[in-house]
Design a protein around this motif. Structure first.
Motif, PDB file in Angstrom:
ATOM      1  N   VAL A  67       0.843  -1.204   0.000  1.00 29.26           N
ATOM      2  CA  VAL A  67       0.000   0.000   0.000  1.00 29.26           C
ATOM      3  C   VAL A  67       0.873   1.246   0.000  1.00 29.26           C
ATOM      4  CG1 VAL A  67      -1.786   1.270   1.253  1.00 29.26           C
ATOM      5  CG2 VAL A  67      -1.806  -1.225   1.259  1.00 29.26           C
ATOM      6  N   ASP A  68       0.646   2.092  -0.993  1.00 26.99           N
ATOM      7  CA  ASP A  68       1.302   3.397  -1.024  1.00 26.99           C
ATOM      8  C   ASP A  68       0.250   4.426  -0.581  1.00 26.99           C
ATOM      9  OD1 ASP A  68       2.425   5.806  -1.569  1.00 26.99           O
ATOM     10  OD2 ASP A  68       2.926   5.400  -3.654  1.00 26.99           O
ATOM     11  N   PHE A  69       0.392   4.925   0.655  1.00 26.88           N
ATOM     12  CA  PHE A  69      -0.671   5.771   1.212  1.00 26.88           C
ATOM     13  C   PHE A  69      -0.819   7.094   0.475  1.00 26.88           C
ATOM     14  CE2 PHE A  69      -0.024   2.723   4.602  1.00 26.88           C
ATOM     15  CZ  PHE A  69      -1.328   2.414   4.933  1.00 26.88           C
ATOM     16  N   GLU A  70       0.221   7.527  -0.213  1.00 27.73           N
ATOM     17  CA  GLU A  70       0.107   8.774  -0.995  1.00 27.73           C
ATOM     18  C   GLU A  70      -0.906   8.627  -2.119  1.00 27.73           C
ATOM     19  OE1 GLU A  70       3.528  10.732  -2.482  1.00 27.73           O
ATOM     20  OE2 GLU A  70       4.482  10.876  -0.526  1.00 27.73           O
ATOM     21  N   LYS A  71      -0.975   7.414  -2.670  1.00 30.93           N
ATOM     22  CA  LYS A  71      -1.930   7.169  -3.770  1.00 30.93           C
ATOM     23  C   LYS A  71      -3.377   7.338  -3.300  1.00 30.93           C
ATOM     24  CE  LYS A  71       0.492   5.138  -7.425  1.00 30.93           C
ATOM     25  NZ  LYS A  71       1.624   4.324  -7.057  1.00 30.93           N
ATOM     26  N   LEU A  72      -3.592   7.150  -1.990  1.00 26.85           N
ATOM     27  CA  LEU A  72      -4.953   7.277  -1.470  1.00 26.85           C
ATOM     28  C   LEU A  72      -5.429   8.728  -1.468  1.00 26.85           C
ATOM     29  CD1 LEU A  72      -4.870   4.698   1.457  1.00 26.85           C
ATOM     30  CD2 LEU A  72      -5.996   4.477  -0.746  1.00 26.85           C
ATOM     31  N   LEU A  73      -4.512   9.656  -1.711  1.00 27.47           N
ATOM     32  CA  LEU A  73      -4.914  11.063  -1.812  1.00 27.47           C
ATOM     33  C   LEU A  73      -5.461  11.385  -3.202  1.00 27.47           C
ATOM     34  CD1 LEU A  73      -1.857  12.657   0.051  1.00 27.47           C
ATOM     35  CD2 LEU A  73      -4.151  12.174   0.958  1.00 27.47           C
ATOM     36  N   ASP A  74      -5.274  10.457  -4.142  1.00 34.01           N
ATOM     37  CA  ASP A  74      -5.775  10.668  -5.505  1.00 34.01           C
ATOM     38  C   ASP A  74      -7.251  10.250  -5.569  1.00 34.01           C
ATOM     39  OD1 ASP A  74      -6.359  10.722  -8.159  1.00 34.01           O
ATOM     40  OD2 ASP A  74      -4.657   9.495  -8.816  1.00 34.01           O
ATOM     41  N   HIS A  75      -8.122  11.204  -5.879  1.00 38.67           N
ATOM     42  CA  HIS A  75      -9.564  10.909  -5.860  1.00 38.67           C
ATOM     43  C   HIS A  75      -9.949   9.856  -6.892  1.00 38.67           C
ATOM     44  CE1 HIS A  75      -9.143  13.960  -8.994  1.00 38.67           C
ATOM     45  NE2 HIS A  75     -10.271  13.537  -9.488  1.00 38.67           N
ATOM     46  N   LYS A  76      -9.152   9.733  -7.961  1.00 37.40           N
ATOM     47  CA  LYS A  76      -9.500   8.751  -9.001  1.00 37.40           C
ATOM     48  C   LYS A  76      -9.435   7.315  -8.454  1.00 37.40           C
ATOM     49  CE  LYS A  76      -8.222  11.432 -13.046  1.00 37.40           C
ATOM     50  NZ  LYS A  76      -7.278  11.624 -14.155  1.00 37.40           N
ATOM     51  N   VAL A  77      -8.531   7.093  -7.516  1.00 38.81           N
ATOM     52  CA  VAL A  77      -8.423   5.757  -6.924  1.00 38.81           C
ATOM     53  C   VAL A  77      -9.724   5.409  -6.186  1.00 38.81           C
ATOM     54  CG1 VAL A  77      -7.172   4.369  -5.209  1.00 38.81           C
ATOM     55  CG2 VAL A  77      -5.913   5.891  -6.734  1.00 38.81           C
ATOM     56  N   TRP A  78     -10.304   6.391  -5.520  1.00 43.94           N
ATOM     57  CA  TRP A  78     -11.553   6.161  -4.782  1.00 43.94           C
ATOM     58  C   TRP A  78     -12.730   5.977  -5.740  1.00 43.94           C
ATOM     59  CZ3 TRP A  78     -11.752   5.442   0.442  1.00 43.94           C
ATOM     60  CH2 TRP A  78     -10.569   5.690   1.128  1.00 43.94           C
ATOM     61  N   ILE A  79     -12.748   6.792  -6.800  1.00 44.59           N
ATOM     62  CA  ILE A  79     -13.827   6.658  -7.785  1.00 44.59           C
ATOM     63  C   ILE A  79     -13.762   5.276  -8.437  1.00 44.59           C
ATOM     64  CG2 ILE A  79     -14.701   7.526  -9.995  1.00 44.59           C
ATOM     65  CD1 ILE A  79     -15.159   9.473  -7.737  1.00 44.59           C
ATOM     66  N   GLN A  80     -12.558   4.867  -8.810  1.00 51.30           N
ATOM     67  CA  GLN A  80     -12.417   3.551  -9.439  1.00 51.30           C
ATOM     68  C   GLN A  80     -12.770   2.432  -8.463  1.00 51.30           C
ATOM     69  OE1 GLN A  80     -11.875   2.539 -12.447  1.00 51.30           O
ATOM     70  NE2 GLN A  80     -11.535   4.505 -13.419  1.00 51.30           N
ATOM     71  N   GLY A  81     -12.473   2.649  -7.177  1.00 55.64           N
ATOM     72  CA  GLY A  81     -12.833   1.650  -6.165  1.00 55.64           C
ATOM     73  C   GLY A  81     -14.337   1.452  -6.092  1.00 55.64           C
ATOM     74  N   LEU A  82     -15.070   2.559  -6.132  1.00 53.90           N
ATOM     75  CA  LEU A  82     -16.534   2.470  -6.086  1.00 53.90           C
ATOM     76  C   LEU A  82     -17.070   1.852  -7.367  1.00 53.90           C
ATOM     77  CD1 LEU A  82     -19.284   2.974  -4.900  1.00 53.90           C
ATOM     78  CD2 LEU A  82     -19.140   5.348  -5.583  1.00 53.90           C
ATOM     79  N   THR A  83     -16.541   2.290  -8.519  1.00 56.35           N
ATOM     80  CA  THR A  83     -17.029   1.781  -9.800  1.00 56.35           C
ATOM     81  C   THR A  83     -16.801   0.273  -9.890  1.00 56.35           C
ATOM     82  OG1 THR A  83     -16.309   3.881 -10.719  1.00 56.35           O
ATOM     83  CG2 THR A  83     -16.958   2.200 -12.274  1.00 56.35           C
ATOM     84  N   GLN A  84     -15.600  -0.168  -9.523  1.00 59.39           N
ATOM     85  CA  GLN A  84     -15.303  -1.604  -9.595  1.00 59.39           C
ATOM     86  C   GLN A  84     -16.202  -2.388  -8.659  1.00 59.39           C
ATOM     87  OE1 GLN A  84     -13.602  -3.475 -11.550  1.00 59.39           O
ATOM     88  NE2 GLN A  84     -13.758  -5.390 -10.392  1.00 59.39           N
ATOM     89  N   SER A  85     -16.435  -1.845  -7.472  1.00 53.12           N
ATOM     90  CA  SER A  85     -17.280  -2.541  -6.512  1.00 53.12           C
ATOM     91  C   SER A  85     -18.707  -2.674  -7.049  1.00 53.12           C
ATOM     92  CB  SER A  85     -17.283  -1.794  -5.178  1.00 53.12           C
ATOM     93  OG  SER A  85     -17.954  -2.554  -4.213  1.00 53.12           O
ATOM     94  N   ALA A  86     -19.225  -1.573  -7.608  1.00 49.91           N
ATOM     95  CA  ALA A  86     -20.589  -1.600  -8.148  1.00 49.91           C
ATOM     96  C   ALA A  86     -20.679  -2.559  -9.330  1.00 49.91           C
ATOM     97  CB  ALA A  86     -21.006  -0.197  -8.560  1.00 49.91           C
ATOM     98  N   TRP A  87     -19.708  -2.492 -10.200  1.00 50.23           N
ATOM     99  CA  TRP A  87     -19.698  -3.323 -11.407  1.00 50.23           C
ATOM    100  C   TRP A  87     -19.612  -4.787 -11.052  1.00 50.23           C
ATOM    101  CZ3 TRP A  87     -20.140  -4.567 -16.270  1.00 50.23           C
ATOM    102  CH2 TRP A  87     -20.405  -3.562 -17.186  1.00 50.23           C
ATOM    103  N   SER A  88     -18.672  -5.092 -10.182  1.00 53.01           N
ATOM    104  CA  SER A  88     -18.334  -6.477  -9.929  1.00 53.01           C
ATOM    105  C   SER A  88     -19.416  -7.207  -9.138  1.00 53.01           C
ATOM    106  CB  SER A  88     -17.001  -6.520  -9.176  1.00 53.01           C
ATOM    107  OG  SER A  88     -16.637  -7.827  -8.902  1.00 53.01           O
TER     108      SER A  88
END
Lengths: 48, 525
Positions: B215-236
């Motif tokens: 886990v690179d915690f700096e990446k968690l500051l990127d909002h796209k990572v969170w958006i993709q997390g939600l999209t993947q969860s909804a899709w999958s």
């Protein structure tokens, strides 16, 4: 593998696979109880 | 009209396996490794698991409970919940899932074709996939994939996929969907476990696991990572598609809602993790040394990022002992996952038509015919395919939002106490779940849709592209146009919709008043 990666892996494995296993075990137990209740003509208590 | 269907799931395990079969699809095997890699490896897993519990499982609970109470497909269920003025929402949800079905059948056809080729390869020992060795293997594999998808042969395979799914659905829920799920889903898990064990025992496999779980915690500051997390969860998980609602409309009267929802959500993500255990170690262990970084394979290869499944897996597996067998196992898993999800989509359409008074036979024939006709442009044009994938995957976010809006309109507390906490439950949810219905789901949906809208316009303005042009395949305007057409059709034909889905049908409140019962869930149909 780094220690952090190992701990992260253990976390995800325990939450997802462990969680699924526990939920499945609870479902199997409850289903078994319902079947026994049905067989003896009992009812399932349910609340709100 | 709207006669009750006597067909339904005969056991809880049949329902759970069918729900898992619906949820576990190409999104787990093809999309998940790519999205993980594109969004920071282990960092992505954190938003992905958070949204499982804050978006996907709560929405699956809403779908299960509404389907169980209403005993209707998407259109009828929204009407039964809030009255005829809300039919358009159910219509949007159902149409969105069907429009995904029309191009998802094309992907399923690709999977069937590659499974067939892998099978022939295994038998003959010298075929298209097993010959993929050497430095230019990936280029030849990509060329083969582009040639295949650019020709007319995908048409044959997607028609075969539609007819296969329709055949299963035509047999009925118990004899078709449930019986097939009891076979397919254990096979799918079995293949994934075997593939993961083989992958983890390859020399150098730990590098893949290290990448996957660092886990690179700096990446968690990127909002796209969170958006993709939600999209993947909804899709999958299939949350908000209406597929769970459809299966729930066939569940037994005294059947659990909450624990079954948790099992579906957790089981789906557990399967994704299993797939990651098979893919990441194999890619890192087998990728040619000159590739830098190795994750390029996962992130960007192939047209529309199809590379990991249809280009690199055949190449990588060809380079290891018993590679032909693992090629076949991989494409069998992909095909099984795709078919079990396709069956759910056909069942969704059939349920809607059955609610409108058609027989199962006629409904299945109509849905299959529509699948073949409307799927044709996606089979022949990659631009059309990509446009549909873009538009209706965004549409799913609105679908999820509609479920929570409908529950809020009915009354979150009433919805929870009457439909979620219904007879037969193993777990009962307290008032805290109202917060999920009223705040957590809608706020997440609103933020995501807002970010997507602003981001689309900003990116187009930056690139000098006309964001308002509805004929660009990936723009905001093409989505808005197609959503508007769908909603417009519902409004223009609202009287017809009411006649088809609400004539002689009581709302859940009317039914409760007439019966004098508080628990409507077990009273319906």
């Amino acid at each position: 593998m780094s220690l952090g990666a190992v701990l992260t892996m253990l976390f995800f494995v325990s939450v997802l696979w462990g969680g699924f296993a526990v939920a499945l075990a609870v479902a199997i137990r409850r289903e078994g109880k319902k079947n026994v209740d049905d067989a003896v003509g009992g009812s399932h208590p349910h609340g709100r | 009209m709207t006669r009750p269907s006597m067909d339904g799931f005969t056991s809880r395990w049949g329902l759970i396996l069918a729900s898992l079969g619906m949820a576990i699809g190409t999104g787990n095997i093809w999309r998940f490794p790519r999205v993980v890699s594109q969004n920071g490896g282990g960092s992505f897993l954190i938003p992905w698991i958070i949204f499982l519990f804050t978006w996907s499982i709560p929405l699956i609970i809403l779908e299960f409970s509404l389907g169980k109470a209403a005993r209707k497909g998407t259109v009828g269920a929204f009407g039964r919940l809030n009255g005829k003025k809300w039919l358009w929402m159910g219509n949007f949800v159902g149409a969105c899932a069907l429009l995904i079905f029309f191009y998802y059948s094309v992907v399923t056809g690709w999977c069937l074709r590659y499974a067939g080729v892998a099978f022939v390869d295994l038998l003959t020992g010298s075929g298209e996939l097993s010959a993929l060795t050497g430095d230019d293997a990936a280029a030849r594999a990509e060329s083969a994939f582009v040639d295949f998808t650019g020709g007319v042969s995908p048409v044959i395979y997607y028609i075969a996929a539609v007819l296969l799914a329709a055949f299963v659905v035509r047999r009925g829920v118990a004899k078709g969907v449930e019986a097939m799920s009891k076979v397919l889903v254990p096979i799918l898990f079995g293949i994934m476990i075997v593939a993961a064990i083989r992958s983890l025992t390859l020399p150098g496999a730990l590098a893949g696991l290290n990448y996957l779980f660092t886990v690179d915690f700096e990446k968690l500051l990127d909002h796209k990572v969170w958006i993709q997390g939600l999209t993947q969860s909804a899709w999958s998980t299939g949350a908000g598609w209406g597929l769970v609602l459809t299966y729930a409309s066939y569940m037994r009267r005294r059947e659990d809602v909450v624990l079954n929802s948790v099992l579906t959500g957790l089981g789906n993500n557990a399967a994704s993790l299993l797939v990651a255990f098979a893919i990441f170690p194999a890619v890192f262990a087998l990728a040619p040394g000159h590739l830098d970084p190795v994750t390029d394979i996962l992130q960007n290869s192939g047209p529309a990022s199809t590379g990991i499944s249809f280009i690199w897996i055949p190449v990588l597996f060809s380079g290891m002992p018993l590679g032909s067998i693992f090629n076949l196992l991989f494409f069998m898993a992909l095909s099984v996952a795709a078919i079990s999800s396709l069956i759910a989509m056909v069942q969704l359409g059939v349920r809607i038509l059955e609610d409108a008074g058609l027989s199962r036979g006629k409904s299945t024939a109509i849905i299959a015919a529509l699948g073949i006709v409307i799927g044709l442009p996606s089979a022949l044009s990659s631009d059309f395919f990509s446009n549909q994938d873009w538009v209706w995957s965004v549409g799913l976010l609105f679908c999820g939002l509609f479920f929570s809006v409908a529950a809020i309109r009915f009354g979150a507390d009433r919805f929870r106490s009457r439909f979620i906490n219904s007879p037969g439950n193993d777990i009962y949810l307290g008032a805290w779940f109202n917060l999920f219905i009223c705040v957590v789901i809608p706020v997440q949906g609103a933020i995501l849709i807002g970010w997507w809208t602003i981001g689309s316009i900003r990116d187009d303005l930056r690139d000098g592209i006309a964001w308002w042009d509805p004929f660009r395949p990936y723009g905001l305007a093409t989505c808005l146009l197609q959503f508007a057409v769908l909603i417009g059709v519902s409004i223009v034909f609202r009287d017809k919709l009411t006649q088809l889905f609400m004539r002689g049908v009581k709302t859940l409140d009317e039914e409760a008043r007439e019966s004098g019962a508080d628990s409507v869930g077990e009273e319906s149909s």
